[in-house]
Design an enzyme around this catalytic site. Structure first.
Site, short mmCIF file in Angstrom:
data_model
loop_
_atom_site.label_atom_id
_atom_site.label_comp_id
_atom_site.label_asym_id
_atom_site.label_seq_id
_atom_site.Cartn_x
_atom_site.Cartn_y
_atom_site.Cartn_z
N LYS A 154 0.84 -1.20 0.00
CA LYS A 154 0.00 0.00 0.00
C LYS A 154 0.89 1.26 0.00
O LYS A 154 2.09 1.18 0.18
CB LYS A 154 -0.92 -0.01 1.21
CG LYS A 154 -1.67 -1.33 1.39
CD LYS A 154 -2.51 -1.70 0.17
CE LYS A 154 -3.38 -2.92 0.34
NZ LYS A 154 -2.66 -4.19 0.46
C1 LIG Z 1 -9.19 -4.66 -0.84
C2 LIG Z 1 -8.40 -5.24 0.29
N1 LIG Z 1 -9.01 -5.48 1.47
C3 LIG Z 1 -8.34 -5.98 2.53
C4 LIG Z 1 -6.99 -6.26 2.46
C5 LIG Z 1 -6.30 -6.84 3.66
O1 LIG Z 1 -5.32 -5.97 4.16
P1 LIG Z 1 -4.27 -6.45 5.26
O2 LIG Z 1 -3.20 -7.19 4.54
O3 LIG Z 1 -3.77 -5.17 5.89
O4 LIG Z 1 -5.00 -7.29 6.23
C6 LIG Z 1 -6.31 -6.02 1.27
C7 LIG Z 1 -4.88 -6.31 1.17
O5 LIG Z 1 -4.31 -6.42 0.12
C8 LIG Z 1 -7.03 -5.51 0.15
O6 LIG Z 1 -6.43 -5.26 -1.01
#
Ligand SMILES: Cc1ncc(COP(=O)(O)O)c(C=O)c1O
Length: 387
Positions: A180
């Site tokens: 990100k």
């Molecule tokens: C759209 C979306 N939601 C949720 C997540 C989950 O994020 P995290 O890895 O911080 O749990 C991601 C991670 O790539 C994502 O792209």
């Protein structure tokens, strides 16, 4: 090898993490509180609650929205699997909706036919950083009392109708994974409009305790904490928050650089016939968290073949956004037709894009794409030459 992404971390982040360690307070403490306040102010949120990941943020958001067994939650299948999984964690049923080809996001048209008497929430994803049309979904959901949770995992720094993405949502979840724009290694944030909801989020991330460990530490008097409900350990550490505070100060620069590089990609790749690319929707701006391209149906190479030839040319690309309904974890989970999702997930890929990327590196990526795409001679030699 040109990586698909490289976080923009430096001496300042290292010094901030080191200062947190030297302070002796490394679990959730004052730096987490500072990061939450800075995040809320930067992204127009009333309240921001730091957690261990965006997955945890989505899980807690659904819990405070009182979603549970017997409920249906409409989600895009075209998303990282955590979006659908969060619905399963609370015992509800994810209902997969199709997405728009240009934005890769849910629309009123794809959501509306799936509304039922059991629909209690919609998780609206801002896929790859492209803002979803929240107002449109809201006009569908508000009259039925359906909660919207914005999955803004990828969208810190994007804007929707002139405001930061997430600012208009009751509940929004962000990720600080290194893929990100701003990263804390692992980490997430859930933003909320209602202070009483934020209080519950804070309690749930820390075992359901009525007094946080940090508050107990600061108190001059002994404090006996109570456990009001079954919570979780979804805390962020002060080391992560220290890094996050530095990263947050860089957000404008990060977005500006990515947008400039994305414009350049679009110009350089525009001569490839039928190639679709990520772009701003009419109502907002994207942070270009991922620069996706989608091959036309009659492309001279398949997506996987293109990924292989890019790797041979020293370019690390990735398949496009996954589709949860095609994974074994969702085998046997019934759903309606998802034609756009299936096209996008089969025909799209993500090209390298990161803050420190040079134009020479970008030219190398473009040249590798063009060479591979012109294998059958469908693109003229002149178009295949990088300017
Ligand atoms: C759209 C979306 N939601 C949720 C997540 C989950 O994020 P995290 O890895 O911080 O749990 C991601 C991670 O790539 C994502 O792209």
């Amino acid at each position: 090898m040109i990586p698909v992404i490289r976080p923009w971390l430096g001496e300042e982040e290292a010094a901030a993490a080191s200062a947190a360690v030297a302070s002796g307070w490394i679990a959730q403490g004052p730096r987490v509180a500072e990061f939450e306040a800075a995040f809320a102010s930067a992204f127009g949120a009333a309240e921001a609650v730091a957690v261990s990941s965006c997955t945890a943020a989505l899980h807690l958001a659904l819990l405070v929205a009182e979603i549970g067994p017997g409920d249906e939650v409409i989600v895009p299948s075209l998303s990282f699997i955590a979006t659908a999984n969060a619905v399963r964690y609370v015992g509800a049923r994810p209902v997969f909706a199709d997405v728009d080809l240009a934005t890769q996001n849910l629309t009123a048209q794809t959501v509306q036919p799936l509304l039922s008497s059991r629909t209690r929430a919609v998780i609206l994803v801002d896929q790859a950083g492209v803002p979803a049309d929240l107002d449109e979904i809201r006009s569908l959901c508000d009259p039925c009392g359906i909660v919207i949770v914005e999955d803004a995992a990828c969208a810190a720094g994007s804007t929707y109708r002139g405001r930061p993405v997430g600012a208009g949502a009751e509940l929004a979840a962000f990720s600080f994974h290194p893929r990100k724009l701003i990263t804390t290694g692992e980490g997430g944030m859930v933003t909320a409009r209602d202070p009483s909801i934020a209080r519950r989020l804070r309690r749930l991330r820390e075992h359901g305790m009525d007094v946080s460990a940090a508050e107990r530490h600061l108190s001059q008097q002994p404090v006996i904490e109570h456990y009001i409900e079954v919570g979780f350990n979804f805390r962020m550490t002060d080391i992560q928050a220290a890094i996050g505070l530095v990263q947050l100060r860089k957000i404008a620069q990060l977005v500006a650089r990515r947008r400039a590089l994305a414009d350049r990609y679009r110009q350089l790749l525009s001569s490839i016939p039928g190639l679709r690319m990520i772009e701003d929707p009419g109502y907002g701006t994207t942070n270009y968290q991922s620069f996706w391209i989608m091959l036309p149906d009659d492309a001279p190479v398949g997506r996987d073949e293109l990924l292989r030839s890019l790797a041979e040319a020293g370019v690390s690309a990735r398949r496009g956004i996954m589709a949860a309904h095609l994974e074994s974890a969702y085998a046997g989970h019934s759903h309606g037709p998802l034609p756009v999702t299936e096209r996008l997930t089969a025909q799209s890929l993500i090209l390298p894009l990161f803050h420190q990327m040079t134009e020479a590196e970008q030219d190398q990526v473009v040249s590798a794409v063009r060479t591979s795409m012109s294998q059958s001679g469908s693109i003229s030699r002149s178009a295949a030459t990088v300017r």
